[in-house]
Every structure is written in C-alpha cells, then in structure tokens.
Design a protein around this motif. Structure first.
Motif, mmCIF file in Angstrom:
data_model
loop_
_atom_site.group_PDB
_atom_site.id
_atom_site.type_symbol
_atom_site.label_atom_id
_atom_site.label_comp_id
_atom_site.label_asym_id
_atom_site.label_seq_id
_atom_site.Cartn_x
_atom_site.Cartn_y
_atom_site.Cartn_z
ATOM 1 N N CYS A 52 0.850 -1.183 0.000
ATOM 2 C CA CYS A 52 0.000 0.000 0.000
ATOM 3 C C CYS A 52 0.888 1.235 0.000
ATOM 4 C CB CYS A 52 -0.909 -0.021 1.236
ATOM 5 S SG CYS A 52 -1.923 1.456 1.383
ATOM 6 N N GLU A 53 0.887 1.940 -1.110
ATOM 7 C CA GLU A 53 1.788 3.088 -1.242
ATOM 8 C C GLU A 53 1.425 4.218 -0.291
ATOM 9 O OE1 GLU A 53 2.647 4.578 -5.193
ATOM 10 O OE2 GLU A 53 2.459 2.523 -5.961
ATOM 11 N N SER A 54 0.139 4.503 -0.181
ATOM 12 C CA SER A 54 -0.255 5.653 0.635
ATOM 13 C C SER A 54 0.084 5.442 2.108
ATOM 14 C CB SER A 54 -1.745 5.952 0.460
ATOM 15 O OG SER A 54 -2.516 4.824 0.791
ATOM 16 N N ALA A 55 0.092 4.194 2.558
ATOM 17 C CA ALA A 55 0.423 3.926 3.962
ATOM 18 C C ALA A 55 1.867 3.451 4.110
ATOM 19 C CB ALA A 55 -0.524 2.879 4.541
ATOM 20 N N ASP A 56 2.531 3.187 2.995
ATOM 21 C CA ASP A 56 3.885 2.652 3.007
ATOM 22 C C ASP A 56 3.953 1.366 3.851
ATOM 23 O OD1 ASP A 56 6.556 2.625 2.273
ATOM 24 O OD2 ASP A 56 7.196 3.760 4.046
ATOM 25 N N GLU A 57 3.001 0.470 3.609
ATOM 26 C CA GLU A 57 2.907 -0.763 4.388
ATOM 27 C C GLU A 57 2.671 -1.954 3.459
ATOM 28 O OE1 GLU A 57 2.925 -1.297 7.715
ATOM 29 O OE2 GLU A 57 2.538 0.663 8.632
ATOM 30 N N GLU A 86 -5.792 1.454 -7.255
ATOM 31 C CA GLU A 86 -6.197 2.659 -6.530
ATOM 32 C C GLU A 86 -7.247 2.329 -5.468
ATOM 33 O OE1 GLU A 86 -8.068 5.670 -8.937
ATOM 34 O OE2 GLU A 86 -8.498 6.902 -7.156
ATOM 35 N N LEU A 87 -8.174 1.448 -5.854
ATOM 36 C CA LEU A 87 -9.224 1.032 -4.918
ATOM 37 C C LEU A 87 -8.622 0.424 -3.653
ATOM 38 C CD1 LEU A 87 -12.494 0.376 -4.813
ATOM 39 C CD2 LEU A 87 -11.689 -1.935 -5.218
ATOM 40 N N PHE A 88 -7.743 -0.538 -3.828
ATOM 41 C CA PHE A 88 -7.181 -1.211 -2.663
ATOM 42 C C PHE A 88 -6.191 -0.318 -1.923
ATOM 43 C CE2 PHE A 88 -8.842 -4.918 -4.962
ATOM 44 C CZ PHE A 88 -9.562 -5.484 -3.924
ATOM 45 N N ASP A 89 -5.491 0.536 -2.655
ATOM 46 C CA ASP A 89 -4.558 1.444 -2.000
ATOM 47 C C ASP A 89 -5.318 2.406 -1.085
ATOM 48 O OD1 ASP A 89 -2.424 3.776 -1.845
ATOM 49 O OD2 ASP A 89 -1.422 1.946 -2.502
ATOM 50 N N THR A 90 -6.411 2.932 -1.574
ATOM 51 C CA THR A 90 -7.210 3.861 -0.774
ATOM 52 C C THR A 90 -7.814 3.158 0.443
ATOM 53 O OG1 THR A 90 -7.771 5.009 -2.825
ATOM 54 C CG2 THR A 90 -9.088 5.548 -0.885
ATOM 55 N N THR A 117 -6.839 3.812 4.322
ATOM 56 C CA THR A 117 -7.808 4.245 5.339
ATOM 57 C C THR A 117 -7.689 3.396 6.594
ATOM 58 O OG1 THR A 117 -9.322 4.813 3.559
ATOM 59 C CG2 THR A 117 -10.250 4.735 5.755
ATOM 60 N N TYR A 118 -7.480 2.114 6.379
ATOM 61 C CA TYR A 118 -7.322 1.213 7.528
ATOM 62 C C TYR A 118 -6.160 1.672 8.411
ATOM 63 C CZ TYR A 118 -6.112 -2.926 10.214
ATOM 64 O OH TYR A 118 -5.799 -3.774 11.239
ATOM 65 N N PHE A 119 -5.049 1.996 7.795
ATOM 66 C CA PHE A 119 -3.873 2.400 8.586
ATOM 67 C C PHE A 119 -4.052 3.785 9.195
ATOM 68 C CE2 PHE A 119 -1.808 -1.086 6.294
ATOM 69 C CZ PHE A 119 -1.199 -1.718 7.367
ATOM 70 N N GLU A 120 -4.773 4.648 8.514
ATOM 71 C CA GLU A 120 -5.036 5.978 9.058
ATOM 72 C C GLU A 120 -5.836 5.892 10.346
ATOM 73 O OE1 GLU A 120 -7.162 8.754 6.490
ATOM 74 O OE2 GLU A 120 -5.587 8.365 5.001
ATOM 75 N N LEU A 121 -6.790 4.975 10.362
ATOM 76 C CA LEU A 121 -7.706 4.881 11.502
ATOM 77 C C LEU A 121 -7.160 4.025 12.621
ATOM 78 C CD1 LEU A 121 -11.060 4.442 9.551
ATOM 79 C CD2 LEU A 121 -10.155 6.522 10.595
ATOM 80 N N LYS A 122 -6.128 3.298 12.327
ATOM 81 C CA LYS A 122 -5.589 2.335 13.284
ATOM 82 C C LYS A 122 -5.023 3.004 14.529
ATOM 83 C CE LYS A 122 -2.629 -1.231 13.108
ATOM 84 N NZ LYS A 122 -1.413 -1.724 12.786
#
Ligand code: GDP
Ligand code: MG
Length: 174
Positions: A51-56, A161-165, A169-174
């Motif tokens: 996941c690029e946006s979360a770097d995970e 893009e779907l899965f990256d977003t 979101t999962y990592f943002e809320l974690k």
C-alpha cells in the motif's frame, strides 16, 4: 527494518453481476475470468499488497460472496473478522446502486464500523444514459461519507487505486 506481517480480511459485497468475482480474480491473478471458484474451491484468495499511501506491506484475504447475494443466505462466518470492505455496484445496474446502503448496513451490523470504500464498476460502460452517473456516485459517497473509486475491472483501471485507498484508510484509523 522490522518485518511486520499484517493480514487483513477484506470482504467484497454488492448485488450479483456487479463485478465482485472479476475484481478479486483480476487483482490476485491478473486474469479476467469467472472460473476460479470452480477450479480452486476456496472461500478467499490471498495476495501480498504494498500500500503506497500507507507505506505498508499487507497480506490481503479477499472474500468473495460466491453468488450468495441474497442477504438472508449470507452466513455470519463470511463477515466474521473482516478488517475492511468493498461496497460494489455497477454503472449499468441501478438496483445495484440502490442496494449499497443495505449492504453497508448489513456489514456494520456484523462487523461494526470498519473502513469501507465504494466501487463504481463498469465505468467503461458509462454514458449519458447509463443507469448510474458519476454524479450519482459522488452524491452517495458524500451521503455515506465514504471514498469512491471508479473501476473497470475488465482492463484493470482503478483496481490498485481502490485497494490502496481502502488499505490506506485502515492504517489511518488504526
Ligand atoms: P459478481 O456477480 O459481482 O461476482 O460479478 P462478476 O465478476 O461475475 O461479473 C459479472 C459480469 O460483468 C461478467 O460477465 C463480467 O465479465 C462483467 N464485468 C465485470 N467487470 C466489468 C467491467 O468493468 N466492465 C465490463 N464491461 N464488464 C464487466
Ligand atoms: Mg461472483
């Protein structure tokens, strides 16, 4: 660097024929086919995803509904332990769009408030007269306060893009 292995169960819900099975096979296998259930016979497909946006890095377990798109026949086990959810509908199927709220309610009932994303599929078939417009999608996203990604699973547009977003979101809320 520390190696962390996170496995996320991801369910993909929505009416029949919207492209759920195609999404999962496309994403995991790079194919566009309908045949994997028959040949593999498993409840979910597994794939590694960066996941690029979360770097995970995560392992995704993608659960298909196997044609059980009637609410009453969906088992609790299908929902149990889900971390994230794709709410899918089709640009050329108004009923699938109208059903999104019901699907969302069902997921919340079973899973609580997990990260979800709207997937407007079959965007290749979008026209002035298609049953669901871009505006319809935007309105629903705003109403439900969810991100929306347009996809054409057929040519893989929007799929990463779907899965990256969603995973982001999962990592943002974690
Ligand atoms: P499911 O019932 O939600 O699992 O839907 P399927 O994945 O079986 O797809 C239903 C039909 O829609 C199949 O014939 C797919 O080939 C087709 N389909 C799926 N995604 C797309 C897309 O993005 N564009 C177009 N034109 N057809 C698609
Ligand atoms: Mg299917």
């Amino acid at each position: 660097m520390e190696e962390i292995d996170i496995t996320l169960k991801c369910i993909v819900v929505g009416n029949g024929e919207v492209g759920k099975t195609s999404l999962i096979t496309r994403f995991v296998k790079g194919d566009f086919t309908d045949e994997y259930k028959k040949t593999i016979g498993t409840d979910f497909l597994e794939t590694e995803f960066f996941c690029e946006s979360a770097d995970e890095n995560v392992t995704l377990h993608l659960w298909d509904t196997a044609g059980q798109e009637v609410f009453s026949t969906m088992t609790r086990g299908y929902y149990r332990g889900s971390a994230i959810c794709v709410l899918a509908f089709s640009t050329v199927d108004r009923a699938s769009f109208e059903a999104v709220k019901k699907w969302m309610g069902r997921v919340e009932e079973e899973c609580g408030p997990i990260p979800m994303i709207l997937m407007q599929n079959k965007i290749d078939l979008l026209s002035d007269s298609s049953e669901v417009s871009l505006k319809d999608g935007d309105r629903l996203a705003e109403e439900l306060d969810l991100p929306i990604v347009r996809t054409c699973v057929k040519d893989e547009r929007g799929v990463r893009e779907l899965f990256d977003t969603l995973v982001g979101t999962y990592f943002e809320l974690k």
